[in-house]
Design a protein around this motif. Structure first.
Motif, PDB file in Angstrom:
ATOM      1  N   ALA A   1       0.825  -1.208   0.000  1.00  0.00           N
ATOM      2  CA  ALA A   1       0.000   0.000   0.000  1.00  0.00           C
ATOM      3  C   ALA A   1       0.859   1.259   0.000  1.00  0.00           C
ATOM      4  O   ALA A   1       0.560   2.232  -0.712  1.00  0.00           O
ATOM      5  CB  ALA A   1      -0.934  -0.002   1.212  1.00  0.00           C
ATOM      6  N   VAL A   2       1.934   1.247   0.769  1.00  0.00           N
ATOM      7  CA  VAL A   2       2.833   2.412   0.801  1.00  0.00           C
ATOM      8  C   VAL A   2       3.500   2.588  -0.555  1.00  0.00           C
ATOM      9  O   VAL A   2       3.649   3.720  -1.048  1.00  0.00           O
ATOM     10  CB  VAL A   2       3.881   2.244   1.923  1.00  0.00           C
ATOM     11  N   TRP A   3       3.931   1.495  -1.188  1.00  0.00           N
ATOM     12  CA  TRP A   3       4.555   1.599  -2.512  1.00  0.00           C
ATOM     13  C   TRP A   3       3.589   2.200  -3.525  1.00  0.00           C
ATOM     14  O   TRP A   3       3.962   3.079  -4.306  1.00  0.00           O
ATOM     15  CB  TRP A   3       5.012   0.221  -2.968  1.00  0.00           C
ATOM     16  N   LEU A   4       2.352   1.743  -3.522  1.00  0.00           N
ATOM     17  CA  LEU A   4       1.366   2.283  -4.447  1.00  0.00           C
ATOM     18  C   LEU A   4       1.115   3.769  -4.164  1.00  0.00           C
ATOM     19  O   LEU A   4       0.989   4.577  -5.103  1.00  0.00           O
ATOM     20  CB  LEU A   4       0.050   1.504  -4.323  1.00  0.00           C
ATOM     21  N   LEU A   5       1.059   4.129  -2.897  1.00  0.00           N
ATOM     22  CA  LEU A   5       0.802   5.525  -2.554  1.00  0.00           C
ATOM     23  C   LEU A   5       1.958   6.424  -2.956  1.00  0.00           C
ATOM     24  O   LEU A   5       1.754   7.474  -3.584  1.00  0.00           O
ATOM     25  CB  LEU A   5       0.535   5.646  -1.052  1.00  0.00           C
ATOM     26  N   ILE A   6       3.165   6.035  -2.602  1.00  0.00           N
ATOM     27  CA  ILE A   6       4.322   6.919  -2.785  1.00  0.00           C
ATOM     28  C   ILE A   6       4.762   6.995  -4.240  1.00  0.00           C
ATOM     29  O   ILE A   6       5.180   8.057  -4.721  1.00  0.00           O
ATOM     30  CB  ILE A   6       5.492   6.451  -1.895  1.00  0.00           C
ATOM     31  N   TRP A   7       4.659   5.898  -4.995  1.00  0.00           N
ATOM     32  CA  TRP A   7       5.199   5.881  -6.356  1.00  0.00           C
ATOM     33  C   TRP A   7       4.148   5.829  -7.452  1.00  0.00           C
ATOM     34  O   TRP A   7       4.496   5.820  -8.617  1.00  0.00           O
ATOM     35  CB  TRP A   7       6.163   4.697  -6.524  1.00  0.00           C
ATOM     36  N   ARG A   8       2.889   5.806  -7.101  1.00  0.00           N
ATOM     37  CA  ARG A   8       1.868   5.702  -8.127  1.00  0.00           C
ATOM     38  C   ARG A   8       0.731   6.712  -7.969  1.00  0.00           C
ATOM     39  O   ARG A   8      -0.279   6.600  -8.657  1.00  0.00           O
ATOM     40  CB  ARG A   8       1.277   4.282  -8.149  1.00  0.00           C
ATOM     41  N   THR A   9       0.884   7.674  -7.072  1.00  0.00           N
ATOM     42  CA  THR A   9      -0.165   8.674  -6.881  1.00  0.00           C
ATOM     43  C   THR A   9       0.449  10.070  -6.867  1.00  0.00           C
ATOM     44  O   THR A   9       1.657  10.242  -6.636  1.00  0.00           O
ATOM     45  CB  THR A   9      -0.937   8.448  -5.567  1.00  0.00           C
TER      46      THR A   9
END
Length: 269
Positions: A118-126
């Motif tokens: 979830a952190v990866w998606l938030l930080i690098w995809r939003t």
């Protein structure tokens, strides 16, 4: 939360409530330090350390005067019932022919992996993640680009506090299965070391945290079976890992950059 529901609900219903409660309380506890840094210029390290002492004092008061069972001297809650404990995952490793003995490997490991994704998606995809990364790398560049610096700092602290709160699930509901004094002692400093070794990236942090977990649990087992091996030796090994993977990074970076640089490229003066 688990103490109040462990006798009423099964673990798969207690766990979501505990996750939500831990995340919300952790975020609320990090809000004031984040606000002070964003709008008053206070150093977040100093304010969070001060808040750690406040939280520690509050926990001692609650365990001694509120949560301690009658007739018991030790400042801790009663042992949780089955509804307040996380199931073990040793059977999962048995499929691969691995055995971890009495290590408290439980469902919180999968929760941590889900949080890392979830952190990866938030930080690098939003867009929010891009703004948070920009603010962390260069606050002045973020302000110049029109990003809301104060709001981003507070949001980042809220997310960090929520993740820190989730960390307690393993210790409280998975390992000791009760709430004890200083149950997370030293976790913050280990987290800094894991983040340093993992280069502040979710993938690297997962790998580094597994390494540190193996060292910690393996050191405890070795100290139990071989009294001549001190727990301090594990601390020394952890320190050496941090030294060679983090502190000495800039010693070898110039040589590696020059080695792999495109032919004809000049190093900056």
């Amino acid at each position: 939360m688990a103490l109040a529901l462990d006798g009423l609900l099964p673990w798969y219903l207690t766990m979501p409530v505990a996750i939500l409660g831990a995340a919300v309380f952790g975020a609320a506890w990090a809000f004031i330090p984040g606000w002070l840094q964003a709008y008053r210029g206070s150093h977040v390290v100093i304010t969070t350390i001060m808040f750690n002492f406040i939280a520690s004092a509050m926990m001692v008061y609650l365990l001694v005067n509120v949560l301690r069972p009658a007739g018991r001297m030790s400042p801790e809650t009663r042992t949780f019932l089955d509804g307040g404990t996380l199931p073990k995952l040793g059977w999962l490793l048995d499929w691969f022919g691995l055995s971890i003995g009495a290590a408290p490997f439980n469902l919180s490991f999968l929760i941590a992996l889900a949080a890392a994704v979830a952190v990866w998606l938030l930080i690098w995809r939003t867009r929010l993640g891009y703004e948070i990364r920009t603010t962390g790398i260069s606050p002045s560049a973020a302000i110049y680009a029109g990003m809301p610096y104060g709001r981003l700092v507070v949001v980042a602290m809220l997310i960090s506090g929520a993740l820190a709160g989730l960390m307690a699930l393993n210790v409280v509901m998975g390992d000791s299965q009760r709430l004890q004094v200083e149950f997370v002692g030293g976790a913050g400093f280990v987290g800094i070391a894991v983040s340093l070794m993992g280069r502040s990236h979710p993938v690297g942090i997962v790998i580094a945290s597994i390494l540190f977990g193996v060292l910690y649990q393996g050191g405890a087992e070795l100290a139990f079976w071989f009294p001549t091996i001190s727990r301090d030796l594990i601390v020394v090994i952890q320190g050496l890992v941090i030294l060679f993977t983090g502190a000495l990074e800039h010693m070898f970076r110039p040589a590696l950059v020059a080695l792999f640089a495109p032919r004809g490229a000049r190093a900056p003066a």
